[in-house]
Enzyme design. Structure first.
Site, PDB file in Angstrom:
ATOM      1  N   SER A 191       0.843  -1.200   0.000  1.00 11.15           N
ATOM      2  CA  SER A 191       0.000   0.000   0.000  1.00 11.15           C
ATOM      3  C   SER A 191       0.872   1.241   0.000  1.00 11.15           C
ATOM      4  O   SER A 191       0.576   2.235  -0.673  1.00 11.15           O
ATOM      5  CB  SER A 191      -0.921  -0.010   1.224  1.00 11.15           C
ATOM      6  OG  SER A 191      -0.168   0.074   2.404  1.00 11.15           O
ATOM      7  N   ARG A 248       0.381   3.449  -3.242  1.00  7.21           N
ATOM      8  CA  ARG A 248      -0.336   4.707  -3.001  1.00  7.21           C
ATOM      9  C   ARG A 248       0.396   5.857  -3.692  1.00  7.21           C
ATOM     10  O   ARG A 248      -0.193   6.645  -4.434  1.00  7.21           O
ATOM     11  CB  ARG A 248      -0.442   4.989  -1.511  1.00  7.21           C
ATOM     12  CG  ARG A 248      -1.102   6.329  -1.203  1.00  7.21           C
ATOM     13  CD  ARG A 248      -1.131   6.641   0.270  1.00  7.21           C
ATOM     14  NE  ARG A 248      -1.815   5.586   1.003  1.00  7.21           N
ATOM     15  CZ  ARG A 248      -1.202   4.717   1.789  1.00  7.21           C
ATOM     16  NH1 ARG A 248       0.101   4.790   1.954  1.00  7.21           N
ATOM     17  NH2 ARG A 248      -1.875   3.795   2.415  1.00  7.21           N
ATOM     18  N   ASN A 281      -1.070   7.754  -7.071  1.00 12.34           N
ATOM     19  CA  ASN A 281      -1.356   9.196  -7.055  1.00 12.34           C
ATOM     20  C   ASN A 281      -0.558   9.931  -8.115  1.00 12.34           C
ATOM     21  O   ASN A 281      -1.092  10.780  -8.840  1.00 12.34           O
ATOM     22  CB  ASN A 281      -1.033   9.783  -5.677  1.00 12.34           C
ATOM     23  CG  ASN A 281      -2.214   9.659  -4.737  1.00 12.34           C
ATOM     24  OD1 ASN A 281      -3.176  10.421  -4.839  1.00 12.34           O
ATOM     25  ND2 ASN A 281      -2.153   8.688  -3.855  1.00 12.34           N
TER      26      ASN A 281
END
Lengths: 299, 156
Positions: free
Chosen positions: A228, A232, A236
């Site tokens: 994660s 992440r 993004n």
């Protein structure tokens, strides 16, 4: 954007890394075989078929360049640091370091660990700088690289790829996340001992009678942390980059659309300043929190 | 967007940067920050101490001034007392001296009076004798007593 390539090709071109590896040729549609030579991939498909032992030169180059820039700046401050009234670059560096120190003190309770704070500083500034490359208009540096490669090496500029934002390459973000994961494992074993760490993985949350379930749950929890963390940041930045590329495709569609695209790009860039800072901050804070968890003994 | 050896390169690069930061960047800057923090704390403490000392000194000065005032008023009152005493003393001295002078003057006057009286007595005696001799002489022998009479006259 050259007229002979389509929007889809333009986008694909922008999303392809400059990959160095064993050259591949397509012997029949969909089937690739190595030629035995080493070189840069000339198409996304060739890059994909180079396998694991290939390297994204642009990612490496940009990240090391930015990391070195950061280290050079902070080292130059550290060399002439004074305890008196700080000036100029020292002020700036101290502001960042104070901020990092406060954040780490706030979320890390593992006592005197000499690694976490410098790690957090490196993550925050490095990731921020890598993310910052996203704000450079998407075509500037790739075009410079493409045209100079064409001029120097005589290759077709359409086959030269260059992605300047290392954090839009999952290799970079997952690489950092894996390093953080290794540190988590190291401190887990060091602080809790092998037995302590294993019991933490197997005896919670349901007690010793549900050992298999515990093990599955805790292993997933543990492995999800680095994934994660890396995905992440990648997600993004990739999404942000994609929006910039999509906006850039509008420049070829006449004056009205072009001006509209300009406004959009400025707006998105301003919004993106928030995202790049936030993502760097989140990566840093989560790393600190994960390492804090690795330092905590459960009773 | 393929996972390839870049991931290893990134791990190594990251580790190198972290190690560099940990060894050459963080400690000197942090140390400087700590030192400055200590310096500021010391400075503040010194300022606080200075203010405290100043307060004490002011208090002491007030006390000294108060004492000095008290002493001064004491000295003044003593001087007044002493002055009064001196005045009283000199008054009584003067009185005694006056009396003494008066007494001695009286004594002298008395002495003088006595002496005058004595002299007067003798003179009166002489005069009486002379008178008597004159009276006696005229009857007895004026010529015989001329010498005596002359002497008497000259004596008077």
């Amino acid at each position: 954007m050259a007229s002979e390539i389509t929007t889809s090709e333009y986008i694909k071109h922008h999303l392809q890394n400059l990959t160095f590896g064993q050259k591949q040729t397509e012997i029949e549609p969909g089937v690739w075989a190595p030629t035995g030579e080493w070189g840069f991939a000339m198409s996304p498909a060739e890059a994909a078929n180079m396998g694991f032992w290939s390297i994204n030169v642009d990612t490496m180059l940009m990240s090391i360049l930015l990391g070195a820039l950061m280290m050079w700046f902070f080292r130059s401050v550290a060399k002439k640091v004074s305890t008196g009234v700080p000036t100029g670059s020292q002020n700036f560096a101290e502001m960042i370091i104070d901020f990092i120190d406060d954040t780490v003190r706030g979320s890390f309770s593992g006592g005197k660990n000499k690694l976490v704070a410098p790690l957090a500083l490196t993550i925050f500034v490095w990731v921020f700088l890598m993310n910052l490359m996203d704000l450079i208009p998407v075509d500037v540096i790739p075009q410079i690289v493409m045209q100079s490669a064409a001029a120097i090496f005589g290759v077709d500029p359409h086959h030269v790829y260059f992605k300047i934002v290392p954090t839009t390459d999952p290799n970079a973000t997952l690489g950092m996340a894996i390093f953080v994961f290794m540190l988590m494992l190291y401190y887990s074993f060091k602080i809790k001992g092998t037995g302590g760490f294993i019991s933490e993985l197997t005896l919670q949350p349901f007690g010793k009678w549900a050992l298999p379930i515990n093990t599955v749950l805790e292993t997933v929890t543990l492995l999800s942390k680095p994934f994660s963390l890396g995905l992440r940041l990648f997600g993004n930045m990739y999404a942000g980059e994609m929006v910039f590329i999509l906006i850039a495709t509008m420049y070829g569609a006449g004056l009205a659309m072009g001006s509209f695209a300009g406004l959009l790009q400025i707006g998105w860039a301003i919004f993106h300043i928030l995202i790049i800072t936030l993502q760097a901050f989140i990566f840093m804070v989560l790393t600190t929190v994960y390492l804090d968890m690795a330092h905590q003994e459960h009773h | 967007m393929n996972i390839n050896a870049t991931i290893i390169g990134q791990i190594i690069a990251f580790a190198v940067f972290v190690a560099f930061c940990m060894k050459y960047v963080w400690p000197p800057i942090m140390q400087a920050l700590e030192e400055r923090k200590k310096k500021i704390a010391d400075g503040l403490a010194a300022a606080e101490r200075g203010r405290h000392e100043q307060e004490l000194a002011e208090k002491r000065a007030q006390q000294v001034i108060h004492e000095a005032k008290e002493q001064a008023s004491e000295i003044v009152s003593q001087a007044q007392k002493r002055g009064n005493e001196i005045v009283d003393e000199s008054k009584s001295n003067a009185r005694v001296e006056g009396e003494r002078i008066l007494n001695s003057a009286k004594a002298e006057i008395e002495q003088e009076a006595n002496r005058a009286r004595d002299e007067l007595k003798t003179q009166v005696g002489g005069i009486a004798l002379a008178g008597a001799s004159k009276i006696l002489g005229r009857e007895i022998d004026e010529k015989a007593h001329t010498d005596l009479l002359d002497e008497l006259v000259s004596r008077i």
